[in-house]
Design an enzyme around this catalytic site. Structure first.
Site, PDB file in Angstrom:
ATOM      1  N   ASP A 129       0.833  -1.307  -0.005  1.00 20.54           N
ATOM      2  CA  ASP A 129      -0.144  -0.111   0.191  1.00 20.54           C
ATOM      3  C   ASP A 129       0.844   1.207   0.070  1.00 20.54           C
ATOM      4  O   ASP A 129       2.087   1.237  -0.274  1.00 20.54           O
ATOM      5  CB  ASP A 129      -1.093   0.010   1.167  1.00 20.54           C
ATOM      6  CG  ASP A 129      -0.309   0.045   2.502  1.00 20.54           C
ATOM      7  OD1 ASP A 129      -0.979  -0.170   3.708  1.00 20.54           O
ATOM      8  OD2 ASP A 129       0.816   0.558   2.702  1.00 20.54           O
ATOM      9  N   PHE A 130       0.119   2.416   0.208  1.00 19.81           N
ATOM     10  CA  PHE A 130       0.934   3.681   0.262  1.00 19.81           C
ATOM     11  C   PHE A 130       2.097   3.832   1.129  1.00 19.81           C
ATOM     12  O   PHE A 130       3.161   4.179   0.619  1.00 19.81           O
ATOM     13  CB  PHE A 130       0.063   4.724   0.213  1.00 19.81           C
ATOM     14  CG  PHE A 130       0.679   6.259   0.297  1.00 19.81           C
ATOM     15  CD1 PHE A 130       0.968   7.034   1.171  1.00 19.81           C
ATOM     16  CD2 PHE A 130       0.925   6.734  -1.272  1.00 19.81           C
ATOM     17  CE1 PHE A 130       1.466   8.188   1.007  1.00 19.81           C
ATOM     18  CE2 PHE A 130       1.447   7.887  -1.586  1.00 19.81           C
ATOM     19  CZ  PHE A 130       1.799   8.866  -0.273  1.00 19.81           C
TER      20      PHE A 130
END
Lengths: 318, 136
Positions: free
Chosen positions: B92-93
């Protein structure tokens, strides 16, 4: 299975819209959908659009990701369809994205007798173990969920200096217990992400380092409708968009192993027509009304047990 | 690789020149020197680029992939030059930010957030680092 579904759908056709200051949050725990429910997953797949199906097929080497995508699209579609008085099927909704990637829904039916499509705002977030869809009427909304026990591979303060505002990083550096520091980081992170998602203009217009959340533990306030009534106020410095929008934030634990934040726009009461309000003792809403459900789409809904509010902001005007 | 004598001459010249855009290979750089008839050119960038410090692309590929594989959240079997961090490696980010920090450490670089946000795959990271004149 089919009979069970038909009975549920009939009794849940009329889901009342969220009122002013209200956020409805639909939570889907993948653990509720067990391995035997491949029939259920097949039904979910039928709700999706061709492009959504293609998107899922393209990660065939990754079954976990396929399930995540399937559940995410199912949650969004079934959630929005709940508010359409049975007139619209989940599969008939179409979605577009604005130039920054924020999704918007297009209703297939523009008018049926007295019914018009509701002006719903929504936002979706998910981790491996929990998906959440927040819905409001007319007020922009953002939501972000993270796992409490998320692992970091780098030094947390280095990450904090890079991604948080200087003031937030300073505040975080005061925590000496690594576990506590990590938890506080995750809480802050969900707040920041929820805000950016609510703004819907992408990260470049709302750089994470340029706004600061502060927790004020000295004056707890009371929040209705959630199990823990006492919460800690949070405030946001310098709203990063130039409009006159006011935003309100709620930080919560939807389950013992997750943090989530909800950010919603505070609209002037003139936004809502008199006839659609359910005021009943509700005078001026400076408190968020949040309702949380635990859902297995098309099968069952129940109130979400065990959600705990951690912090709430006063309405902010910029 | 630069020969020692030329290296000394080069660093001496760098002290005199203000803003000079030099070719990425040494011959091109020498061709620009005044005694060879080259002209000093002022370019947009205020930085001085030293020729010959671009890394060999094959090295970059190997080192980038090793950094990615070393990340505990990544399944090494899924790592390839074309792997997308989100879609293929399930990062994810925040994971991607940590990966960028690992690249910075490996290659002795600072990657500004605006650039880091665009690095969403091994290929993007390889291209960025391979064309960065100060990567080590």
């Amino acid at each position: 299975m089919r009979r069970r579904l038909a009975m549920w759908t009939a009794s849940h056709l009329m889901r009342p819209l969220p009122g002013p200051g209200e956020v409805h949050v639909w939570c889907l725990f993948p653990e509720d959908i067990t391995g035997e429910d491949t029939a259920l997953c097949k039904i979910y797949k039928e709700l999706l659009s061709p492009s959504e199906k293609t998107d899922i097929a393209q990660c065939s080497s990754n079954p976990k990701m396929q399930t995540q995508k399937l559940l995410a699209r199912t949650l969004v579609r079934t959630t929005l369809a709940r508010y359409a008085s049975g007139i619209v099927a989940p599969s008939s909704l179409r979605f577009t994205k604005n130039e920054f990637g924020k999704p918007n829904v297009i209703w297939p039916v523009k008018r049926l007798d007295d019914w018009r499509p509701p002006s719903l705002c929504f936002n979706l977030t998910h981790t491996q173990s929990l998906l959440m869809c927040a819905v409001t009427q007319k007020a922009e909304v953002g939501i972000d969920v993270e796992e409490r026990e998320r692992k970091f591979t780098r030094d947390l303060m280095a990450l904090a200096r890079r991604q948080l505002s200087p003031e937030e990083a300073d505040w975080l550096s005061q925590f000496t217990d690594p576990n506590e520091q990590r938890c506080q980081f995750m809480q802050l992170w969900t707040l920041k992400e929820a805000y950016v998602k609510a703004l819907g203009k992408g990260i470049s217009k709302a750089p994470l380092k340029e706004f600061t959340f502060t927790f004020d533990a000295s004056s707890p306030t009371v929040l209705r409708n959630l199990k823990q009534a006492v919460t800690i106020p949070i405030s946001l410095s310098r709203a990063v968009d130039n409009s006159d929008d006011a935003w309100q934030f709620l930080l919560l634990q939807p389950s013992a192993s997750h943090y989530a934040s909800i950010c919603t726009q505070i609209l002037p009461s003139s936004t809502f027509e008199q006839g659609s309000l359910q005021l009943e003792g509700w005078s001026n809403h400076n408190n968020l009304q949040v309702q949380l459900w635990r859902t297995v789409p098309l099968v069952r809904d129940e109130e979400l047990e065990g959600a705990v509010a951690l912090a709430l902001s006063d309405p902010l005007s910029s | 690789m630069m020969r020692q004598g030329v290296r000394a001459l080069h660093s001496c010249l760098l002290q005199r020149l203000q803003v000079v855009r030099v070719q990425s290979d040494l011959d091109g750089a020498l061709a620009m020197m005044p005694w060879r008839g080259g002209r000093r050119r002022r370019m947009f960038s205020a930085e001085v680029y030293a020729p010959g410090t671009y890394l060999d692309r094959r090295d970059v590929v190997e080192r980038v992939l090793n950094v990615v594989k070393a990340n505990p959240k990544v399944d090494p079997a899924k790592v390839s030059e074309s792997a997308n961090f989100g879609k293929d490696l399930e990062l994810d980010f925040l994971d991607t930010v940590e990966l960028v920090m690992a690249f910075e450490e490996e290659f002795a670089l600072e990657i500004p957030n605006a650039e880091a946000d665009k690095l969403s795959s091994c290929a993007a990271a390889i291209d960025y680092i391979a064309s960065h004149p100060r990567a080590k």
